[in-house]
Enzyme design. Structure first.
Site, PDB file in Angstrom:
ATOM      1  N   GLY A 186     -61.898 -82.269  34.593  1.00 43.88           N
ATOM      2  CA  GLY A 186     -61.215 -80.982  34.767  1.00 43.88           C
ATOM      3  C   GLY A 186     -61.912 -79.788  34.141  1.00 43.88           C
TER       4      GLY A 186
ATOM      5  N   GLY B 272     -64.477 -87.017  32.423  1.00 52.99           N
ATOM      6  CA  GLY B 272     -65.671 -87.570  33.051  1.00 52.99           C
ATOM      7  C   GLY B 272     -66.191 -88.810  32.346  1.00 52.99           C
TER       8      GLY B 272
ATOM      9  CB  CYS C  78     -74.305 -84.935  24.677  1.00 49.05           C
ATOM     10  SG  CYS C  78     -73.248 -84.579  26.059  1.00 49.05           S
TER      11      CYS C  78
END
Ligand SMILES: *Cc1c(COP(=O)(O)O)cnc(C)c1O
Length: 401
Positions: free
Chosen positions: A201, A72, A326
């Site tokens: 994925g 991504g 994150c």
């Protein structure tokens, strides 16, 4: 290790057994390079082609418009940087939102330092982009609009088709980060006016480090990796054959099971939301009540710290998140929660639970009881909560939400 209740499927997912099984032969007997002429190489090439065909069919795309990437973040970087470069003679203005993933926001920072101007759209209290503000933000020199399909923290789904239509009316390209939406929601790139779309994925029970960028034919986008002729010379490097095979199987599984799986997740999600809001006082749901990802629930609890809640849930074997993976480790509250108008105290007490195909009602019941117990315990140690109980302080949630 005792039983784990995994409720962090927005951070990553377990690789499906079928995916691993399909990948294995490409590590062992079918290790050929897809670019080689001999049949060992051709077997790998065929696997890559088959995966590309499977994926193209899931979004109504042409097979040649699917470009494999390392996930991504790479897809987001490519879409933004390479269109910025290719279209800068037309203009240097890009429109995005305040609630994008950091893969978009930090790429925008990078582009700003290189002379591009970025408009960051506000969202409403549910996290939805305001279409009239989008229209007002468009300028003569706007070259790209990038709005995520569904938010990774609060789950809110954007009016993608309408945003794409607004972009196309003005001849502007439209990119969407669909990393959270792909495999959860039906997507048709043509019907939804999407020119570029990022997918990863590992968010759909596929492997990590593989994803794709859909680039509609005709979009002038620069090559991202220079080298060999792979991915029509736009993203060079020997293909991640195992990853591509795994992504193809994950994509097929996700789409074959979508209707049943997401219906079950929606039901469990709504049960979870209903019970938490009614059984935990001074709590609120973040994100849109109905236009949200089938597996996402995000709450704020007043008078507690999300980090403490996470640690105590972990002690009970429950994996959850207080924002995006994150940002944990940073003391700043999530930019998404601030963008929907939460004050710092409320944003700090947030909890994201994201369900998966394997989540059961028992898991959810156990989690609800754990959350109730831990929130009560943390509050019993909070001086602010003591003041609230003594009538010396008002509840921000009760007053405002
Ligand atoms: C996870 C995620 C990404 C990053 O994908 P990676 O494959 O981990 O690089 C980007 N956007 C959103 C919305 C995500 O949830």
């Amino acid at each position: 290790m005792s039983k784990i209740i995994y409720l962090d499927n927005a951070a990553t997912t377990k690789t499906a057994k079928e995916v691993v099984e399909a990948m294995l032969p490409y590590f062992t007997e079918n290790y050929g390079n897809p670019s080689s002429i001999y049949s060992l190489g051709q077997a790998s090439k065929e696997a890559v082609t088959k995966s590309r065909e499977t994926i193209a069919a899931t979004i109504g795309a042409n097979v040649s418009d699917i470009y494999f990437t390392a996930g991504g973040s790479e897809s987001d970087n490519w879409a933004l940087k390479a269109t910025a470069e290719a279209y800068e003679s037309k203009g240097k203005h890009i429109i995005t939102t305040k609630i994008e993933h950091h893969a978009i926001l930090h790429t925008c920072d990078y582009l700003e330092k290189r002379g591009f101007e970025i408009t960051y759209l506000d969202v409403d209290a549910d996290g939805v982009v305001k279409l009239d503000e989008l229209k007002k933000a468009i300028r003569e020199d706007t070259i790209l609009i990038s709005v995520m399909f569904a938010n990774n923290e609060i789950g809110t789904i954007q009016p993608i088709k309408e945003i794409g239509a607004i972009a196309h009316e003005k001849g502007i390209l439209f990119h969407t980060d669909a990393v959270q939406a792909y495999g959860q929601l039906p997507i048709d790139v043509n019907e939804m006016n999407i020119d570029m779309m990022s997918v990863s994925g590992h968010k759909l029970n596929g492997p990590k480090g593989i994803g794709f960028l859909y680039i509609k034919k005709g979009v002038k986008i620069r090559s991202f990796v220079h080298g060999g002729q792979q991915e029509r010379a736009r993203r060079a490097g020997t293909e991640n054959v195992t990853g591509i095979v795994g992504l193809g199987v994950a994509a097929r599984l996700a789409h074959d099971t979508m209707e049943k799986r997401t219906a079950a997740e929606r039901e469990l999600r709504d049960y979870l939301i209903e019970r938490i809001l009614s059984e935990v006082p001074q709590s609120k749901l973040n994100g849109h009540r109905t236009d949200r990802l089938p597996n996402n629930a995000n709450f704020s609890f007043e008078f507690i710290e999300g980090e403490s809640l996470l640690i105590m849930l972990d002690m009970k074997g429950i994996c959850a998140s207080s924002g995006s993976a994150c940002t944990s480790g940073s003391l700043d509250p999530s930019h998404v929660l601030l963008a929907i108008g939460l004050v710092h105290e409320i944003a700090h007490g947030s909890l994201r639970l994201t369900l998966g195909a394997e989540t059961t009602k028992e898991d959810i019941d156990f989690t609800i009881e754990a959350v109730k117990e831990i929130v009560a315990k943390l509050r019993s140690m909070s001086p602010l909560y003591e003041d609230f109980k003594a009538g010396k302080k008002k509840s921000i949630i009760d007053e405002n939400y």
